[in-house]
Structure formats: structure tokens, C-alpha cells
Design a protein around this motif. Structure first.
Motif, PDB file in Angstrom:
ATOM      1  N   LEU A 160      -6.637 138.534 152.327  1.00 39.62           N
ATOM      2  CA  LEU A 160      -6.453 137.225 151.669  1.00 39.62           C
ATOM      3  C   LEU A 160      -5.031 137.002 151.160  1.00 39.62           C
ATOM      4  N   LYS A 161      -4.271 138.084 151.039  1.00 42.07           N
ATOM      5  CA  LYS A 161      -2.903 137.980 150.517  1.00 42.07           C
ATOM      6  C   LYS A 161      -2.893 137.262 149.166  1.00 42.07           C
ATOM      7  N   LEU A 162      -3.486 137.922 148.184  1.00 44.82           N
ATOM      8  CA  LEU A 162      -3.688 137.264 146.902  1.00 44.82           C
ATOM      9  C   LEU A 162      -2.825 137.814 145.773  1.00 44.82           C
ATOM     10  N   THR A 163      -1.907 138.736 146.077  1.00 46.48           N
ATOM     11  CA  THR A 163      -1.079 139.288 145.010  1.00 46.48           C
ATOM     12  C   THR A 163       0.123 138.385 144.738  1.00 46.48           C
ATOM     13  N   ALA A 164       0.779 138.657 143.609  1.00 47.65           N
ATOM     14  CA  ALA A 164       1.946 137.851 143.237  1.00 47.65           C
ATOM     15  C   ALA A 164       3.045 137.963 144.296  1.00 47.65           C
ATOM     16  N   VAL A 186      -6.985 145.358 138.094  1.00 45.10           N
ATOM     17  CA  VAL A 186      -6.072 145.250 136.953  1.00 45.10           C
ATOM     18  C   VAL A 186      -6.093 143.823 136.391  1.00 45.10           C
ATOM     19  N   ALA A 187      -6.102 142.855 137.308  1.00 44.34           N
ATOM     20  CA  ALA A 187      -6.113 141.448 136.883  1.00 44.34           C
ATOM     21  C   ALA A 187      -7.353 141.116 136.068  1.00 44.34           C
ATOM     22  N   ARG A 188      -8.447 141.862 136.359  1.00 48.40           N
ATOM     23  CA  ARG A 188      -9.717 141.613 135.664  1.00 48.40           C
ATOM     24  C   ARG A 188      -9.960 142.601 134.525  1.00 48.40           C
ATOM     25  N   LYS A 213       5.023 159.694 135.014  1.00 51.64           N
ATOM     26  CA  LYS A 213       5.392 159.727 136.429  1.00 51.64           C
ATOM     27  C   LYS A 213       4.204 159.280 137.289  1.00 51.64           C
ATOM     28  N   MET A 214       3.021 159.780 136.926  1.00 55.89           N
ATOM     29  CA  MET A 214       1.816 159.406 137.678  1.00 55.89           C
ATOM     30  C   MET A 214       1.549 157.906 137.578  1.00 55.89           C
ATOM     31  N   LEU A 215       1.765 157.419 136.365  1.00 52.89           N
ATOM     32  CA  LEU A 215       1.541 156.000 136.128  1.00 52.89           C
ATOM     33  C   LEU A 215       2.486 155.156 136.984  1.00 52.89           C
ATOM     34  N   LYS A 216       3.738 155.627 137.009  1.00 54.27           N
ATOM     35  CA  LYS A 216       4.758 154.914 137.776  1.00 54.27           C
ATOM     36  C   LYS A 216       4.401 154.923 139.258  1.00 54.27           C
ATOM     37  N   GLN A 217       3.976 156.112 139.701  1.00 54.76           N
ATOM     38  CA  GLN A 217       3.618 156.242 141.122  1.00 54.76           C
ATOM     39  C   GLN A 217       2.433 155.350 141.470  1.00 54.76           C
ATOM     40  N   THR A 218       1.402 155.445 140.617  1.00 54.60           N
ATOM     41  CA  THR A 218       0.182 154.689 140.899  1.00 54.60           C
ATOM     42  C   THR A 218       0.463 153.187 140.880  1.00 54.60           C
ATOM     43  N   TYR A 219       1.127 152.744 139.810  1.00 56.08           N
ATOM     44  CA  TYR A 219       1.359 151.313 139.666  1.00 56.08           C
ATOM     45  C   TYR A 219       2.484 150.793 140.566  1.00 56.08           C
ATOM     46  N   GLY A 220       3.269 151.733 141.098  1.00 53.63           N
ATOM     47  CA  GLY A 220       4.323 151.312 142.011  1.00 53.63           C
ATOM     48  C   GLY A 220       3.801 150.862 143.352  1.00 53.63           C
ATOM     49  N   LYS A 221       2.600 151.289 143.666  1.00 53.32           N
ATOM     50  CA  LYS A 221       2.065 150.920 144.988  1.00 53.32           C
ATOM     51  C   LYS A 221       0.568 150.586 144.915  1.00 53.32           C
ATOM     52  N   LEU A 222       0.240 149.691 144.004  1.00 51.68           N
ATOM     53  CA  LEU A 222      -1.152 149.255 143.893  1.00 51.68           C
ATOM     54  C   LEU A 222      -1.540 148.445 145.123  1.00 51.68           C
ATOM     55  N   THR A 223      -2.759 148.683 145.601  1.00 52.24           N
ATOM     56  CA  THR A 223      -3.263 147.861 146.706  1.00 52.24           C
ATOM     57  C   THR A 223      -3.739 146.532 146.138  1.00 52.24           C
ATOM     58  N   PHE A 235     -10.440 152.901 131.402  1.00 50.56           N
ATOM     59  CA  PHE A 235      -9.659 153.266 132.591  1.00 50.56           C
ATOM     60  C   PHE A 235     -10.329 152.765 133.859  1.00 50.56           C
ATOM     61  N   LEU A 236      -9.532 152.347 134.795  1.00 55.48           N
ATOM     62  CA  LEU A 236     -10.049 151.923 136.091  1.00 55.48           C
ATOM     63  C   LEU A 236     -10.230 153.164 136.963  1.00 55.48           C
ATOM     64  N   ASP A 237     -11.049 153.032 137.987  1.00 53.05           N
ATOM     65  CA  ASP A 237     -11.366 154.169 138.858  1.00 53.05           C
ATOM     66  C   ASP A 237     -10.116 154.903 139.337  1.00 53.05           C
ATOM     67  N   PHE A 238      -9.149 154.125 139.814  1.00 52.47           N
ATOM     68  CA  PHE A 238      -7.971 154.754 140.408  1.00 52.47           C
ATOM     69  C   PHE A 238      -7.038 155.336 139.342  1.00 52.47           C
ATOM     70  N   GLU A 239      -7.346 155.098 138.080  1.00 53.60           N
ATOM     71  CA  GLU A 239      -6.526 155.640 136.996  1.00 53.60           C
ATOM     72  C   GLU A 239      -7.073 156.970 136.471  1.00 53.60           C
TER      73      GLU A 239
END
Ligand SMILES: [Zn+2]
Lengths: 285, 316
Positions: free
Chosen positions: B247-251, B62-64, B45-55, B4-8
Motif C-alpha cells: 500500500l505504500k503507507l509510510t511517511a 508504532v503509529a497505533r 544501539k539496538m533501538l537505533k538499528q531496529t527503528y532505523g529500518k522499520l517495515t 513493548f511491541l512484538d519486534f521490540e
């Protein structure tokens, strides 16, 4: 031995201001000799004692390269300067404006056209003092414009990078200048024209890993730092001291990456010689 | 044991609780099953919320993610008959970049991509996906072969960057990358790239100067790592979060900047939660894009590619 070897070193700190600039002394970072500034200037900022090459500006380079110091500057297209609205501790837009005001230049690339040894030549040269010569959209556009100018004039293109690499503040768009600069090179090559590169200190990162390494003939100034990864990054990765002369022009030549290491005084002659062989069209101007 | 990642963390705790309850459910029947169901909905629901607004910085994590599907996982599912081809013919074989010929929906294709490895020994073998000049020169060799035989090229990009080392420099890392870009641009066959994890700078663009470039939803693609950028511009890697944002590096960012052609959605909670589903989505996008590139009677893929890159950065 050079005449400076027995020179009595003046007891002047280079930081101290003397009345006229002509009286300034410079300390060679390589051999530590004190060099009379005026002599250094007339020697194109090459140490008379040890041949250390100081970094020099693009104006002096262009003046010494072109026949009779005559050349024409190309005006370059203007583009969106800050597409990311980037901000670190300072706004990139402000930083850019500061450099523009200070230098009177729009960005880090200058394109000039003239003749060298009677051969028409377009030069795309980096201004290292403009944000470390970093490559963003303006530089990429400049390289493309230089390529178009060379094709239009049936001239060779000479790129003279002096750059720390990509301009981070333009993010992914600066990375995209790598393929875009390669397209510029392709334009020249596809037109059957010579594409030459003179690597100067420093040429690293995304600049080295794109147009700078694709020359038909690649020259480098003595002692220039040339490489992809920064020395500090490598040291941190491998945790050991780097070998002597690592990433210097001579090291690259030894490793097969550079054709010629050319003393600054010999550059115009060398370029003319190359063009006399590779450039079939000779202008009579 | 999932990583799990920190924010998870809140999600991890909840899922742990669910697992515990499920173990107990043998004794206590209905009442626990209800409770489990309730918690599962909550976790979702938590997963949806968290992943709905990832920084941007969270997406970087997540990419790593170590359990994120890597090139080899894609090959197993999408290109099971892959014939791997080794070596650059000059110096050696670099396993940070893997390539070979495979069948993909009844077409012969050339597959090239970075492989990071999935455990200590494979990570060492693949050098964490950081290629040496040999890797880029092998890629170039395979691209030229594909060009000769008219095979479309698919590249899957997943690298922290080109390897920064003494040998890499001695053998011409800069030249190897430059030539790889040049080769991509010269190809007469179509080339499609997907950034499946990390698109790290020159090491990524070396394989991604393509006709069509896609990114997975949580992949990143950047000129420099957030850590590298922070340590230069903020003079401290502690500002990686800020740098990632700037850097604006997201998809999403890259689509908006018109650097990529599309985003491939990931399953809820990221590719690492449903690797197979992620891989199938990538496969569908690849198939669709290949079909499009071939039916659009695009006769000149080289020109198409040039025009595409020349247009980048214009019109903001
Ligand atoms: Zn000296």
C-alpha cells in the motif's frame, strides 16, 4: 398484477445454453419469476413483475438517456497506470491490462456529452464491470475532464456512479481522488451550472463520500445499495443483523440523503425536467 | 509499565535487565554502574538499528502504539489555552473529533483533530477516534467559523477511519465526509494538517484536504487498513504485512509520491518514548509553516490548495 404472475415457469435452468440468446430466460433475484430475456432487455432490465432493477452497463444507460440515443464520447487523458507498482497475488499492472483488453475501455469512467430534452448535458458514468468501478487516478482525471467539458459547453454535469469505492491498488493516490473529485464538482458549481447525481447500484466507500454526495439534486435508482461502510464491515463491527432495507436507495431517501428515487424508465424525463428548471440555456439542436 | 511491541522484545528484555541492575547498584557501586552503562549503550544501539529500518507493518504498529501522544497531549503542550467547542448543531456532540480556538505563538488558531483516548473509559468516550457524521459536521462548523474570522486552521489526524455503524450510515456518514472535504477546499484561510498517528482513509482526508500536509516519521496514511486490504485482495488478514508493504503507507512513501509536504522526525524509538519532544517538533513545524504561509504573500489559499491537489498523481 403483472402479466407474468400467471405465467407458466419454463423448466429451463438459466445456466443451460439455448440456441439463440433470444430464447434465454432470466430468474429475477427478487421475486424469483422467470423472465424472457428479450422482454427483460426491452424493459431495460427491470423485472416486469416486481420492478427489481438489474445492474446495467453504461452503454445502454447512455443510449437511453440522451435524446435519440445520440451522444459524443470524450476521449480522456491517459495517466500513469500503476504508480505504486502494486502487487498482491497478482500484479496490478497485469490486472489492469486484462480489464482493458476484455472491455476495450481504458478505465472505469466514461464521459459523454449530448442533450436530454434539448438541454446540453455532460455525463460522467462509471463502468462497474471495470474493476468494480473503483476510483483511481484515471477516474479522478476523468471526473475533472467531465467538469471542464461541462464548463466549456455551459452544460450541466450528471455523475452516475456505480462503484465499490477507492481503487486500493493505487493506495494513497486513490484516496486523493476524493478531494480531487470534489474540486471537479466545485468547478461546475462555481460556473453556475447544475451538478446532478444519479446513484446506481452500488455506490459505496470513497466514491459515496466525495462527489457522489454533493449533487444539487441527488437521484437514486430503486433498490441501489448506497453507503459509506460495507455491510459486512458493519456487521463485523456491531455483531448484529442489519435492519431490513439498510443502505438501499429508499432507506437513504427516508433518511434525507436522496431527493428522488427514480424508476429506470423515468430517468430521462426526470433529468430533462430538472434541467428545464435549473439550466437556463437551451440548445436548439 | 511501558508497553513493548512484538519486534521490540529484545530491547525490552535488555531494558528490564538494566532496571534490575540499577536497583542493585545501591549495594555494589562502581562495577555495576559500568555494566549498566554498557547495557544502556547496547540498548540504544539496538533501538537505533531496529527503528532505523522499520517495515511498513512495524510502522503501522508504532503509529497505533497505545502510548503514542494523542491530540489531547498535543493540546496540553502546544495549545494550553484551548477553548473546546462542542456539537454539530444538528444531532449531537461527537468526541472522536475535538476542536476549538487557541493561541499559538501569539496567533489565534482553530484546532481540529481526532482523539483516540488513552484508557478504557476515554477510549469509549472518544470512540477510539472513529467519528460519526456529527464529528465531521462539527469539524465543518468550526472550519467555517475560522474562515469567517480569518483564523488559520490546524488539524491533527489520528484515526483508524470513520466509524462503520448503522447509526453512522443512517445519519449520512458519506455526506458528512464529502461535505467536510468540500469545506476544507473552500476555505479562504490556510489549513495545515499533520498526521500524528493513523491516517485512516476517508475519516482522515475529511480533515486533511489542506494547504500543507505533514506526517510524523512513524505515522501511516492509507486508503484502507493493511488488514482490510489483505482480507480483500489476499482473502486473509494474515497477509497484513504484505498489504502494508504494497500500500505504500509510510511517511517516506507518501513524500516520494508527493502526497505530503514533509516528514517530522520522531525521537529514537518512536514518539511514545519521548512524547514531549515529539510534540515540540510538531509545534516547530506548525509555527514555521504558518509563518511561511503568511509571509509568502499567498493571498489565495483556496487556489493554492486546489492547485496542490490537482497536481497530485501527475508526473511519475
Ligand atoms: Zn421480479
Amino acid at each position: 398484477m403483472s402479466w407474468l404472475t400467471n405465467f407458466v415457469r419454463p423448466k429451463i435452468q438459466s445456466a443451460k445454453k439455448i440456441e439463440t440468446p433470444d430464447n434465454l430466460w432470466d430468474k429475477c433475484p427478487s421475486c424469483k419469476q422467470m423472465v424472457f430475456h428479450r422482454d427483460l432487455q426491452s424493459n431495460l432490465f427491470v423485472c416486469p413483475a416486481c420492478q427489481y432493477h438489474w445492474r446495467i452497463g453504461f452503454k445502454l444507460r447512455l443510449e437511453k438517456l440522451f435524446d435519440q440515443g445520440q451522444y459524443q464520447r470524450k476521449s480522456l487523458p491517459k495517466f500513469e497506470a500503476d504508480p505504486l507498482k502494486f502487487r498482491d497475488q497478482k500484479k496490478y499492472a497485469d490486472r489492469l491490462k486484462e480489464y482493458q483488453t476484455k472491455s476495450g475501455e481504458n478505465d472505469a469512467l466514461v464521459v459523454a456529452e449530448g442533450t436530454v430534452g434539448g438541454h446540453r448535458l455532460v455525463v460522467a458514468i462509471f463502468n462497474f464491470s471495470f474493476m468494480g468501478g473503483s476510483m483511481g487516478i484515471a477516474v479522478g482525471e476523468g471526473l475533472l475532464a467531465a467538469a471542464d467539458a461541462a464548463v466549456a459547453s455551459k452544460a450541466a454535469l450528471l455523475a452516475i456512479p456505480a462503484s465499490g469505492g477507492a481503487r486500493m491498488q493505487e493506495g494513497i493516490l486513490s484516496l486523493m481522488q476524493m478531494p480531487r473529485s470534489v474540486i471537479a464538482v466545485e468547478k461546475v458549481k462555481n460556473a453556475g451550472l447544475p451538478y446532478l447525481v444519479l446513484l446506481t447500484d452500488p455506490t459505496t466507500g470513497g466514491v459515496s463520500a466525495s462527489f457522489a454526495m454533493l449533487g444539487d439534486i441527488t437521484m437514486a435508482e430503486p433498490g441501489s445499495i448506497i453507503g459509506f461502510a460495507g455491510a459486512r464491515v458493519i456487521e463485523e463491527t456491531i455483531r448484529e443483523k442489519l435492519p431490513e432495507g439498510f443502505q438501499r436507495a429508499e432507506y437513504l431517501q427516508e433518511h434525507g440523503m436522496v431527493d428522488l428515487v427514480v424508476h429506470r424508465h423515468e430517468i430521462p424525463k426526470t433529468v430533462a425536467k430538472i434541467l428545464s428548471h435549473l439550466n437556463p440555456v437551451r440548445t436548439t439542436e | 509499565m511501558p508497553i513493548f511491541l512484538d519486534f521490540e522484545k529484545p530491547i525490552a528484555e535488555l531494558e528490564e535487565k538494566i532496571a534490575e541492575l540499577q536497583q542493585l547498584s545501591g549495594n555494589n557501586g562502581v562495577s555495576i554502574a559500568d555494566e549498566v552503562r554498557k547495557l544502556q549503550l547496547k540498548a540504544e544501539k539496538m533501538l537505533k538499528q531496529t527503528y532505523g529500518k522499520l517495515t511498513a507493518w512495524q510502522k503501522t504498529q508504532v503509529a497505533r502504539h497505545p502510548e503514542r501522544p494523542h491530540l489531547k497531549d498535543y493540546c496540553k503542550i502546544l495549545f494550553p489555552d484551548l477553548l473546546p467547542l462542542a456539537g454539530d448543531r444538528y444531532f449531537g456532540e461527537d468526541q472522536a473529533i475535538i476542536g476549538g480556538i487557541a493561541t499559538f505563538h501569539e496567533r489565534s488558531v482553530m484546532i481540529i483533530g481526532h482523539e483516540k483516548g488513552s484508557d478504557t473509559s476515554s477510549r469509549m468516550r472518544h470512540n477510539f477516534g472513529m467519528a460519526l457524521p456529527e464529528g465531521y459536521r462539527k469539524a465543518r462548523r468550526l472550519m467555517e467559523m475560522a474562515d469567517r474570522f480569518g483564523l488559520p486552521i490546524i488539524t491533527l489526524v489520528d484515526t483508524p477511519g470513520a466509524y462503520p455503524g448503522v447509526e453512522a450510515e443512517a445519519r449520512g456518514q458519506a455526506e458528512a465526509i464529502a461535505k467536510s472535504i468540500e469545506t476544507c477546499l473552500r476555505l479562504r484561510v490556510p489549513i495545515i494538517s499533520v498526521v500524528i498517528g493513523e491516517g485512516g482513509s476517508g475519516g482522515a482526508i475529511a480533515l486533511a484536504s489542506a494547504n500543507k500536509v505533514f506526517m510524523l516519521e512513524n505515522a501511516i496514511y492509507s486508503v484502507i487498513s493493511p488488514e482490510g486490504c489483505a482480507s480483500i485482495l489476499w482473502r486473509s488478514a494474515n497477509y497484513s504485512k504484505e498489504a502494508a508493504e504494497a500500500l505504500k503507507l509510510t511517511a517516506d512513501d507518501l513524500l516520494q509520491l508527493r502526497v505530503i509536504d514533509g516528514i517530522i522526525p520522531e525521537p529514537l524509538g518512536g514518539a511514545h518514548r519521548q512524547p514531549e519532544q515529539t510534540i515540540q517538533s510538531v509545534g516547530q513545524m506548525l509555527q514555521k509553516t504558518l509563518d511561511e504561509l503568511y509571509t509568502k504573500s499567498l493571498s489565495n489559499y483556496q487556489e493554492h490548495r486546489q492547485k496542490k491537489f490537482l497536481a497530485i498523481g501527475h508526473g511519475f
